[in-house]
Scaffold this motif. Sequence first.
Motif, PDB file in Angstrom:
ATOM      1  N   MET A  39     -28.331 -19.180  20.712  1.00  0.00           N
ATOM      2  CA  MET A  39     -28.610 -18.317  19.592  1.00  0.00           C
ATOM      3  C   MET A  39     -27.270 -18.059  18.952  1.00  0.00           C
ATOM      4  SD  MET A  39     -31.871 -16.078  20.576  1.00  0.00           S
ATOM      5  CE  MET A  39     -31.993 -15.150  19.257  1.00  0.00           C
ATOM      6  N   ASP A  40     -26.333 -17.777  19.832  1.00  0.00           N
ATOM      7  CA  ASP A  40     -24.979 -17.081  19.357  1.00  0.00           C
ATOM      8  C   ASP A  40     -24.481 -18.559  18.848  1.00  0.00           C
ATOM      9  OD1 ASP A  40     -24.907 -14.771  20.228  1.00  0.00           O
ATOM     10  OD2 ASP A  40     -23.745 -14.937  21.964  1.00  0.00           O
ATOM     11  N   ALA A  41     -24.487 -19.610  19.376  1.00  0.00           N
ATOM     12  CA  ALA A  41     -23.919 -21.188  18.927  1.00  0.00           C
ATOM     13  C   ALA A  41     -24.318 -21.156  17.486  1.00  0.00           C
ATOM     14  CB  ALA A  41     -24.037 -22.186  19.860  1.00  0.00           C
ATOM     15  N   GLU A  42     -25.774 -20.947  17.197  1.00  0.00           N
ATOM     16  CA  GLU A  42     -26.464 -21.305  15.981  1.00  0.00           C
ATOM     17  C   GLU A  42     -26.190 -20.123  15.062  1.00  0.00           C
ATOM     18  OE1 GLU A  42     -31.096 -22.665  15.919  1.00  0.00           O
ATOM     19  OE2 GLU A  42     -30.751 -20.335  15.126  1.00  0.00           O
ATOM     20  N   VAL A  43     -25.903 -19.112  15.600  1.00  0.00           N
ATOM     21  CA  VAL A  43     -25.389 -18.008  14.510  1.00  0.00           C
ATOM     22  C   VAL A  43     -23.934 -18.078  14.131  1.00  0.00           C
ATOM     23  CG1 VAL A  43     -25.050 -15.488  14.125  1.00  0.00           C
ATOM     24  CG2 VAL A  43     -26.985 -16.374  15.297  1.00  0.00           C
ATOM     25  N   ALA A  68     -15.867 -20.215  14.842  1.00  0.00           N
ATOM     26  CA  ALA A  68     -16.060 -20.786  16.276  1.00  0.00           C
ATOM     27  C   ALA A  68     -16.950 -20.087  17.018  1.00  0.00           C
ATOM     28  CB  ALA A  68     -14.655 -20.752  16.523  1.00  0.00           C
ATOM     29  N   PRO A  69     -17.576 -21.084  17.608  1.00  0.00           N
ATOM     30  CA  PRO A  69     -18.697 -20.239  18.640  1.00  0.00           C
ATOM     31  C   PRO A  69     -18.076 -19.483  19.572  1.00  0.00           C
ATOM     32  CG  PRO A  69     -18.720 -22.656  19.003  1.00  0.00           C
ATOM     33  CD  PRO A  69     -17.886 -22.234  17.592  1.00  0.00           C
ATOM     34  N   PRO A 122     -17.068 -10.564  10.192  1.00  0.00           N
ATOM     35  CA  PRO A 122     -18.322 -11.360   9.512  1.00  0.00           C
ATOM     36  C   PRO A 122     -17.886 -11.770   8.264  1.00  0.00           C
ATOM     37  CG  PRO A 122     -18.504  -9.070  10.053  1.00  0.00           C
ATOM     38  CD  PRO A 122     -17.236  -9.137  10.453  1.00  0.00           C
ATOM     39  N   PRO A 123     -18.184 -13.064   7.917  1.00  0.00           N
ATOM     40  CA  PRO A 123     -17.880 -13.595   6.622  1.00  0.00           C
ATOM     41  C   PRO A 123     -18.706 -13.088   5.543  1.00  0.00           C
ATOM     42  CG  PRO A 123     -18.932 -15.088   8.007  1.00  0.00           C
ATOM     43  CD  PRO A 123     -18.915 -13.949   8.883  1.00  0.00           C
TER      44      PRO A 123
END
Lengths: 90, 167
Positions: B118-122, B129-130, B144-145
Motif C-alpha cells: 500500500m505504501d508503494a502504491e501511494v 520514491a517509495p 506531500p505533493p
Amino acid sequence: MTAWVALVVVVLMLVAAVAVLRLRSFVAAVAATSVVGLGLTVLFVLLQAPDVAMTEAAVGAGLSGVILALALRRLGLWRIEETRGGREDA
Amino acid sequence: MIGFNLESIALIGALGLIVIGALGMVATNHLMRMLLALVIAEAGGNLLIVLVGYRVGGVAPILGVGEPGAAMVDPIPQVLVLTAIVIGVGVQALAVALLLRIHRAYGTLDLRALRDRMDAEVAAAAGVAPDASQEAPLGARPLPPVPVGVTHGAGRTGPLPALERRA
C-alpha cells in the motif's frame, strides 16, 4: 454433575480457542472455531437457554463454518497437507 | 461467589474466550486469523450475556416447561443473544467480502506485506520514491505533493503556508 460437564466443555473451548491462534493450517483453525461454537451450544443448554442453543448450533457453528471455509477456498488458503517450513501467508 | 458450580465455570470460560479473542486480534499478523479471533471473542461475549440472565434453579423461559409460576431464567438476555448470533454471522460475511477485495487488490493478507504494497502504491500515485517516508528521520521526509490544479486562498497554487492558517 452439570458443573463437571461445564468444566469439560469450558476446557475444550479454551483449548480450541488457543488452537485457533496457534495452528498453522487455516483449515484446522476454522474447524477449531466450529469446535468453540459447538461447546458454546452445550453451555447454552446447561444455562437453560435451549432456543439460543439451537440458533448457535445452526447459525454460529454451521453457517459460520461454511462461510469461513468457502472464504478459505476463494482466498487460496485451503491446504490440507502440512507445509514444511515457511509461514502460511499467501 | 466463585466456586465449583456451573455459573462460575461458565464465567471463567466467557472471560477466557474474550481475552483470547482480543489478544489474538491484536497479536496476529494475518487478516484471516484476525477474523477467526473476532469470532472467538464474539462467542465469549454471547456466553457472558446469557450468563447475566442465569438464575440458579431456574427453568427455561418456555411456556409448558416446569410447573406454572416456577422461577425461570431471565429471557431478555437470551433474546438479545439470539439476535447477536445472527448479526455476528452477518459481520463475518461482510469481513470475508472485504478480505476477498483486499486479496484481489494486493494479492496478500499478511499485514506487513500489505503495508509495504500500500505504501508503494501511494508513493507511486504521489510521484515520490517509495519507502521514503516510513523510516526516514523527520527532516529528510519528502513533503506531500500538492495536486495540480488545486487552488486555495486567492487563486494561488502550491503548498499552504503555515503562517496563514486562521487562528
